[in-house]
Design a protein around this motif. Structure first.
Motif, mmCIF file in Angstrom:
data_model
loop_
_atom_site.group_PDB
_atom_site.id
_atom_site.type_symbol
_atom_site.label_atom_id
_atom_site.label_comp_id
_atom_site.label_asym_id
_atom_site.label_seq_id
_atom_site.Cartn_x
_atom_site.Cartn_y
_atom_site.Cartn_z
ATOM 1 N N PRO A 82 -23.884 13.659 -1.736
ATOM 2 C CA PRO A 82 -24.677 13.207 -2.877
ATOM 3 C C PRO A 82 -23.831 12.432 -3.886
ATOM 4 C CG PRO A 82 -25.077 15.524 -2.420
ATOM 5 C CD PRO A 82 -23.916 15.115 -1.581
ATOM 6 N N SER A 83 -24.470 11.485 -4.542
ATOM 7 C CA SER A 83 -23.774 10.740 -5.597
ATOM 8 C C SER A 83 -24.051 11.340 -6.962
ATOM 9 C CB SER A 83 -24.167 9.262 -5.554
ATOM 10 O OG SER A 83 -25.558 9.112 -5.638
ATOM 11 N N ALA A 84 -24.902 12.362 -7.018
ATOM 12 C CA ALA A 84 -25.164 13.069 -8.277
ATOM 13 C C ALA A 84 -25.830 14.404 -7.973
ATOM 14 C CB ALA A 84 -26.055 12.234 -9.189
ATOM 15 N N TYR A 85 -25.733 15.289 -8.934
ATOM 16 C CA TYR A 85 -26.441 16.567 -8.881
ATOM 17 C C TYR A 85 -27.098 16.783 -10.237
ATOM 18 C CZ TYR A 85 -23.339 17.700 -4.926
ATOM 19 O OH TYR A 85 -22.654 17.698 -3.738
ATOM 20 N N ILE A 86 -28.235 17.443 -10.220
ATOM 21 C CA ILE A 86 -28.807 17.987 -11.445
ATOM 22 C C ILE A 86 -28.909 19.486 -11.213
ATOM 23 C CG2 ILE A 86 -30.803 18.120 -12.975
ATOM 24 C CD1 ILE A 86 -31.375 15.178 -12.337
ATOM 25 N N LEU A 87 -28.250 20.258 -12.064
ATOM 26 C CA LEU A 87 -28.296 21.709 -11.971
ATOM 27 C C LEU A 87 -29.382 22.204 -12.911
ATOM 28 C CD1 LEU A 87 -25.527 20.928 -10.837
ATOM 29 C CD2 LEU A 87 -24.613 23.020 -11.839
ATOM 30 N N CYS A 88 -30.294 23.006 -12.371
ATOM 31 C CA CYS A 88 -31.328 23.643 -13.179
ATOM 32 C C CYS A 88 -30.761 24.996 -13.608
ATOM 33 C CB CYS A 88 -32.606 23.835 -12.377
ATOM 34 S SG CYS A 88 -33.326 22.286 -11.793
ATOM 35 N N LEU A 89 -30.695 25.196 -14.904
ATOM 36 C CA LEU A 89 -30.076 26.390 -15.471
ATOM 37 C C LEU A 89 -31.131 27.285 -16.104
ATOM 38 C CD1 LEU A 89 -27.183 24.555 -17.363
ATOM 39 C CD2 LEU A 89 -27.209 25.315 -14.979
ATOM 40 N N LEU A 90 -30.957 28.575 -15.950
ATOM 41 C CA LEU A 90 -31.819 29.549 -16.600
ATOM 42 C C LEU A 90 -31.143 30.002 -17.883
ATOM 43 C CD1 LEU A 90 -34.204 31.505 -16.770
ATOM 44 C CD2 LEU A 90 -32.917 33.071 -15.285
ATOM 45 N N ASP A 91 -31.861 29.913 -18.986
ATOM 46 C CA ASP A 91 -31.386 30.416 -20.282
ATOM 47 C C ASP A 91 -32.069 31.756 -20.525
ATOM 48 O OD1 ASP A 91 -30.797 31.039 -22.908
ATOM 49 O OD2 ASP A 91 -31.082 28.986 -23.635
ATOM 50 N N ASP A 135 -21.305 29.526 -11.441
ATOM 51 C CA ASP A 135 -21.383 29.574 -12.907
ATOM 52 C C ASP A 135 -20.000 29.400 -13.531
ATOM 53 O OD1 ASP A 135 -24.114 29.947 -12.754
ATOM 54 O OD2 ASP A 135 -24.038 32.100 -13.154
ATOM 55 N N ARG A 136 -18.983 30.000 -12.899
ATOM 56 C CA ARG A 136 -17.608 29.857 -13.424
ATOM 57 C C ARG A 136 -17.108 28.435 -13.233
ATOM 58 N NH1 ARG A 136 -17.128 34.657 -10.691
ATOM 59 N NH2 ARG A 136 -15.773 33.782 -9.089
ATOM 60 N N LEU A 137 -17.395 27.844 -12.070
ATOM 61 C CA LEU A 137 -16.940 26.483 -11.800
ATOM 62 C C LEU A 137 -17.459 25.518 -12.855
ATOM 63 C CD1 LEU A 137 -15.620 24.274 -9.986
ATOM 64 C CD2 LEU A 137 -17.887 24.032 -8.936
ATOM 65 N N VAL A 138 -18.751 25.618 -13.188
ATOM 66 C CA VAL A 138 -19.333 24.684 -14.157
ATOM 67 C C VAL A 138 -19.207 25.205 -15.593
ATOM 68 C CG1 VAL A 138 -20.851 23.656 -12.432
ATOM 69 C CG2 VAL A 138 -21.713 25.517 -13.862
ATOM 70 N N GLN A 139 -18.438 26.280 -15.746
ATOM 71 C CA GLN A 139 -18.079 26.851 -17.043
ATOM 72 C C GLN A 139 -19.291 27.282 -17.860
ATOM 73 O OE1 GLN A 139 -15.229 24.223 -18.936
ATOM 74 N NE2 GLN A 139 -13.869 24.325 -17.177
ATOM 75 N N LEU A 140 -20.166 28.053 -17.187
ATOM 76 C CA LEU A 140 -21.318 28.628 -17.869
ATOM 77 C C LEU A 140 -21.025 30.078 -18.221
ATOM 78 C CD1 LEU A 140 -24.391 27.419 -15.795
ATOM 79 C CD2 LEU A 140 -23.553 26.511 -17.963
ATOM 80 N N GLU A 141 -21.519 30.495 -19.349
ATOM 81 C CA GLU A 141 -21.447 31.895 -19.756
ATOM 82 C C GLU A 141 -22.841 32.347 -20.129
ATOM 83 O OE1 GLU A 141 -18.539 32.376 -22.846
ATOM 84 O OE2 GLU A 141 -16.952 31.478 -21.656
ATOM 85 N N GLU A 142 -23.050 33.673 -20.114
ATOM 86 C CA GLU A 142 -24.343 34.214 -20.529
ATOM 87 C C GLU A 142 -24.684 33.635 -21.897
ATOM 88 O OE1 GLU A 142 -26.725 36.103 -19.325
ATOM 89 O OE2 GLU A 142 -25.771 36.343 -17.382
ATOM 90 N N PRO A 143 -25.932 33.283 -22.074
ATOM 91 C CA PRO A 143 -27.107 33.616 -21.278
ATOM 92 C C PRO A 143 -27.468 32.580 -20.207
ATOM 93 C CG PRO A 143 -27.820 32.635 -23.321
ATOM 94 C CD PRO A 143 -26.311 32.671 -23.369
ATOM 95 N N LEU A 144 -26.604 31.582 -19.940
ATOM 96 C CA LEU A 144 -26.922 30.543 -18.962
ATOM 97 C C LEU A 144 -26.403 30.884 -17.572
ATOM 98 C CD1 LEU A 144 -26.122 27.288 -20.999
ATOM 99 C CD2 LEU A 144 -28.361 28.315 -20.580
ATOM 100 N N SER A 145 -27.180 30.535 -16.547
ATOM 101 C CA SER A 145 -26.727 30.654 -15.157
ATOM 102 C C SER A 145 -27.441 29.590 -14.327
ATOM 103 C CB SER A 145 -26.999 32.049 -14.595
ATOM 104 O OG SER A 145 -28.387 32.303 -14.571
ATOM 105 N N VAL A 146 -26.810 29.197 -13.223
ATOM 106 C CA VAL A 146 -27.408 28.195 -12.340
ATOM 107 C C VAL A 146 -28.532 28.845 -11.539
ATOM 108 C CG1 VAL A 146 -27.014 26.586 -10.436
ATOM 109 C CG2 VAL A 146 -25.231 26.918 -12.168
ATOM 110 N N LEU A 147 -29.703 28.231 -11.585
ATOM 111 C CA LEU A 147 -30.868 28.719 -10.856
ATOM 112 C C LEU A 147 -31.102 27.908 -9.583
ATOM 113 C CD1 LEU A 147 -33.123 30.835 -11.163
ATOM 114 C CD2 LEU A 147 -34.442 29.121 -12.417
#
Length: 196
Positions: A82-91, A135-147
């Motif tokens: 892929p040349s791009a990604y869109i990550l859908c995140l749950l808050d 989640d760690r790779l894209v540097q997310l912390e609670e309350p966000l996570s990759v859905l």
């Protein structure tokens, strides 16, 4: 493009023209359409992360599961990624009900993105198979996570819809030329008449 043609053209594609980039403004436009979709109780629990920089794409790619029905295929090779990604995140701070509602919202949002992309000649693939360490790779912390991860790019493969055979097998498959075939149940099979 008429909506019926657009829906039929919006298929999961797993091989892309990697060097053909998608403009950041287009990716943002598609996220804007995602946010306008329906949301359970209008809670709007989704956020989005656009990943289009080469180094970030290279880091994300090995974490993704590509095709459960093709166990011998490890995903697209270099040049077809892929040349791009869109990550859908749950808050989770916005989640006031059952988490399953967020999955419904994510289905609506991701379909909006994929329809808009298909209208502009870009294909995608929804990917839900990835480890928690994403989640760690894209540097997310609670309350966000990759859905959900949407892999996007200009297609480098064809996808053909087939009617499910008499054996009922719904597994997608590839032919010798690497064309992707997707069995779909017939309208008669999925339409249930009311009996009340």
């Amino acid at each position: 493009m008429h909506i019926s043609s657009l829906v039929a053209a919006t298929r999961s594609v797993r091989r892309f023209q990697e060097q053909r980039l998608i403009e950041e403004s287009r990716l943002r436009e598609w996220v804007d359409l995602a946010r306008l979709g329906g949301s359970a109780r209008n809670a709007q629990v989704l956020k989005y992360m656009v990943v289009s920089e080469s180094r970030q794409r290279e880091q994300l790619f090995p974490l993704l599961g590509w095709a459960g029905y093709l166990p011998d295929w490890q995903g697209p090779v270099a040049g077809e990624r892929p040349s791009a990604y869109i990550l859908c995140l749950l808050d989770r701070s916005l989640l006031k009900g059952a988490e399953h509602e967020a999955h419904v919202d994510c289905g609506i949002a991701s379909q909006n993105i994929l329809l808009a992309a298909a209208e502009q000649g870009v294909a995608g693939c929804r990917i839900g198979a990835f480890p928690a360490k994403i989640d760690r790779l894209v540097q997310l912390e609670e309350p966000l996570s990759v859905l959900l991860v949407l892999a996007l790019g200009y297609p480098a493969e064809s996808v053909t819809l087939e009617e499910v055979g008499v054996d009922g097998d719904i597994r997608y498959w590839r032919d010798q030329e690497q064309g992707h075939h997707v069995p779909k149940r017939s309208l008669a099979e999925v339409l249930v008449a009311p009996t009340f």
